[in-house]
Scaffold this active site. Sequence first.
Site, PDB file in Angstrom:
ATOM      1  N   PRO A   1     149.709  18.906  31.317  1.00  0.00           N
ATOM      2  CA  PRO A   1     150.435  18.003  30.434  1.00  0.00           C
ATOM      3  C   PRO A   1     150.316  18.500  28.991  1.00  0.00           C
ATOM      4  O   PRO A   1     149.244  18.945  28.569  1.00  0.00           O
ATOM      5  CB  PRO A   1     149.750  16.653  30.635  1.00  0.00           C
ATOM      6  N   HIS A   2     151.421  18.441  28.275  1.00  0.00           N
ATOM      7  CA  HIS A   2     151.413  18.975  26.919  1.00  0.00           C
ATOM      8  C   HIS A   2     152.451  18.282  26.056  1.00  0.00           C
ATOM      9  O   HIS A   2     153.463  17.798  26.559  1.00  0.00           O
ATOM     10  CB  HIS A   2     151.662  20.485  26.923  1.00  0.00           C
TER      11      HIS A   2
END
Length: 150
Positions: A64-65
């Site tokens: 996740p970013h």
Amino acid sequence: MQLRNFLDPAAVKLALDATRRDEALTELVALLRLDGERSMELVRALERRELAGSTGVGRGVAIPHARSPLVGELRLAYGRSQPGLEFQALDAKPVHHLFLIVAPHQERANLYLPVLGRIAEFVRAPEVPARLSAMTDPAELFELLDERGV
């Protein structure tokens, strides 16, 4: 560029309590130790990113970013879920290893995409997911990063 330079040992949790993707994102953001309002805004940014397409890259890994003005520099966190989480991953399998990346919108060094690429390359190595699963101490993550030269 070494990933360990962006990862504080306090931002590594080998036993996430989360049972759902949104809970995991909240738990990962909490590892960054931001104040409550900034944490919630960052979680919302990560959830919006997940709506655009899952960051579950397969082999039990999600990255996740998000970019956000809520952080002043690129930061990483790592969390592990032994039972696994439904993350709508590319291979439709549960996610056990989560590498969170957050970065400001404007970075002088422009490291966001290179760091994302380094993590993706790291987790593609055949033995890495099993080694991550076998860790009993957060220090082992740093040892593995050093050993793999990332």
